[in-house]
Design an enzyme around this catalytic site. Structure first.
Site, PDB file in Angstrom:
ATOM      1  N   ASP A  80       0.841  -1.188   0.000  1.00 50.24           N
ATOM      2  CA  ASP A  80       0.000   0.000   0.000  1.00 50.24           C
ATOM      3  C   ASP A  80       0.886   1.251   0.000  1.00 50.24           C
ATOM      4  O   ASP A  80       1.828   1.345   0.791  1.00 50.24           O
ATOM      5  CB  ASP A  80      -0.885  -0.035   1.256  1.00 50.24           C
ATOM      6  CG  ASP A  80      -1.961   1.023   1.272  1.00 50.24           C
ATOM      7  OD1 ASP A  80      -2.364   1.485   0.189  1.00 50.24           O
ATOM      8  OD2 ASP A  80      -2.423   1.369   2.378  1.00 50.24           O
ATOM      9  N   GLY A 179      -7.325   8.531   7.745  1.00 53.30           N
ATOM     10  CA  GLY A 179      -7.433   8.693   9.188  1.00 53.30           C
ATOM     11  C   GLY A 179      -8.857   8.895   9.646  1.00 53.30           C
ATOM     12  O   GLY A 179      -9.817   8.847   8.870  1.00 53.30           O
ATOM     13  N   HIS A 208      -9.665   5.150  -0.979  1.00 48.63           N
ATOM     14  CA  HIS A 208      -8.877   5.232   0.254  1.00 48.63           C
ATOM     15  C   HIS A 208      -9.551   6.233   1.193  1.00 48.63           C
ATOM     16  O   HIS A 208     -10.161   7.205   0.753  1.00 48.63           O
ATOM     17  CB  HIS A 208      -7.465   5.753  -0.042  1.00 48.63           C
ATOM     18  CG  HIS A 208      -6.598   4.797  -0.799  1.00 48.63           C
ATOM     19  ND1 HIS A 208      -5.400   4.336  -0.305  1.00 48.63           N
ATOM     20  CD2 HIS A 208      -6.738   4.208  -2.007  1.00 48.63           C
ATOM     21  CE1 HIS A 208      -4.840   3.515  -1.180  1.00 48.63           C
ATOM     22  NE2 HIS A 208      -5.644   3.433  -2.231  1.00 48.63           N
ATOM     23  N   SER A 211     -13.114   6.304   6.377  1.00 50.49           N
ATOM     24  CA  SER A 211     -13.460   5.855   7.724  1.00 50.49           C
ATOM     25  C   SER A 211     -14.727   6.498   8.271  1.00 50.49           C
ATOM     26  O   SER A 211     -15.506   5.830   8.939  1.00 50.49           O
ATOM     27  CB  SER A 211     -12.302   6.133   8.689  1.00 50.49           C
ATOM     28  OG  SER A 211     -11.190   5.325   8.368  1.00 50.49           O
ATOM     29  N   ASN A 230      -9.920   0.487   0.997  1.00 48.32           N
ATOM     30  CA  ASN A 230      -8.911   0.275   2.032  1.00 48.32           C
ATOM     31  C   ASN A 230      -9.506   0.528   3.411  1.00 48.32           C
ATOM     32  O   ASN A 230     -10.156   1.560   3.630  1.00 48.32           O
ATOM     33  CB  ASN A 230      -7.724   1.206   1.806  1.00 48.32           C
ATOM     34  CG  ASN A 230      -6.867   0.764   0.642  1.00 48.32           C
ATOM     35  OD1 ASN A 230      -7.351   0.184  -0.328  1.00 48.32           O
ATOM     36  ND2 ASN A 230      -5.575   1.044   0.724  1.00 48.32           N
TER      37      ASN A 230
END
Length: 286
Positions: A80, A179, A208, A211, A230
């Protein structure tokens, strides 16, 4: 079974689901990820970025490769955010079956040139390459690369980039950040932009840094053409938040007592992602 990134992502692209790419940084986390993917019959990617690799040491790759070979579900091992051609070559030599070259902060032509070098080397030994165009934001100090500003991927540039490089998959910037987001942040995905890029390229696209995006948005991204997502901050937060709870008992010291509850918390988080990405049961397609 150990496979390449393209072996998995091409199937995901054809059948309209997203493969989870779980970043791991310990053997305990690895086993938790593999166990839940086997339980859910989900093809998956074990992702390791250079900081994680420096922590677990390249020698652990032999164990990861063996576990992947013995697993009943398709598993790729992915570098990655590889930062350079030389770093990617070391990963290929170590046994990774998928690599990413991330020159997204370089000028367009430099990104193209470095990606072409990596594609030529990886394709020569039958491995797949993920590249990145556009830059996602960074919410905390653990973000792999980036600044607070999101530079959205331009569809015209994306088409030119893939034509020039032959990369197998492309990480795009449509409004996510690496993050965990600060409380005041209001993440939002440009699903319209995703649709335009997907219609122009047709290849597997990668997300990516999602979250704190809502499940509704992530599901929309999957239906809009994202084929790899990811997952790093979420599973690590689940794992280590549980560890902080467990270690309230200062008498505990044995890993086989401390780690199993942490692994259970990680598996619960990972299982929810697998269902959200619609990859459960898709191992049978490969």
């Amino acid at each position: 079974m150990l496979v390449t990134g393209s072996d998995i992502l091409d199937v995901a692209n054809k059948h309209g689901f997203a493969v989870p790419a779980f970043n791991i940084s310990s053997y305990s986390m690895l086993r938790a990820v593999v166990d839940v993917c086997e339980d859910k019959r989900s093809p998956h990617i074990i992702a390791i970025h250079p900081d994680e690799l420096s922590h677990i040491r390249p020698a652990m790759l032999a164990s990861i490769i063996r576990i992947a070979h013995e697993s009943p579900v398709p598993t790729a091992i992915h570098l990655d955010h590889g930062a350079s051609y030389e770093q990617v070559l070391l990963a290929i030599q170590a046994g990774f079956t998928s690599v990413m070259i991330d020159k997204s902060f370089a000028p367009f032509e430099e990104n193209v040139a470095e990606t072409v070098r990596v594609v030529n080397a990886a394709h020569a030994v039958g491995l797949s390459v993920e590249a990145e165009l556009g830059t996602i934001g960074v919410s905390d100090k653990y973000g792999e690369t980036g600044t607070e500003e999101i530079l959205y991927t331009d569809p015209d540039d994306a088409a030119r980039f893939i034509d020039a490089t032959g990369a197998d998959s492309l990480a795009i910037a449509i409004g996510t950040r690496h993050g965990l987001y600060p409380a005041a942040a209001k993440p939002a995905l440009r699903l319209d932009l995703l649709g335009e890029i997907k219609s122009r390229l047709g290849i597997p696209l990668v997300l990516h840094g999602g979250s704190n995006n809502s499940d509704t948005e992530i599901a929309g991204a999957v239906h809009g053409g994202i084929n790899k997502i990811n997952i790093s901050s979420d599973i690590k937060a689940a794992y280590f938040n549980k560890m902080r709870e467990v270690l309230q008992d200062v008498h505990l010291r044995e890993p086989n007592v401390i780690e199993p509850p942490c692994e259970a918390a990680l598996r619960e988080c990972a299982a929810q992602k697998i269902d959200l990405f619609e990859s459960a049961g898709k191992a049978e397609l490969l």
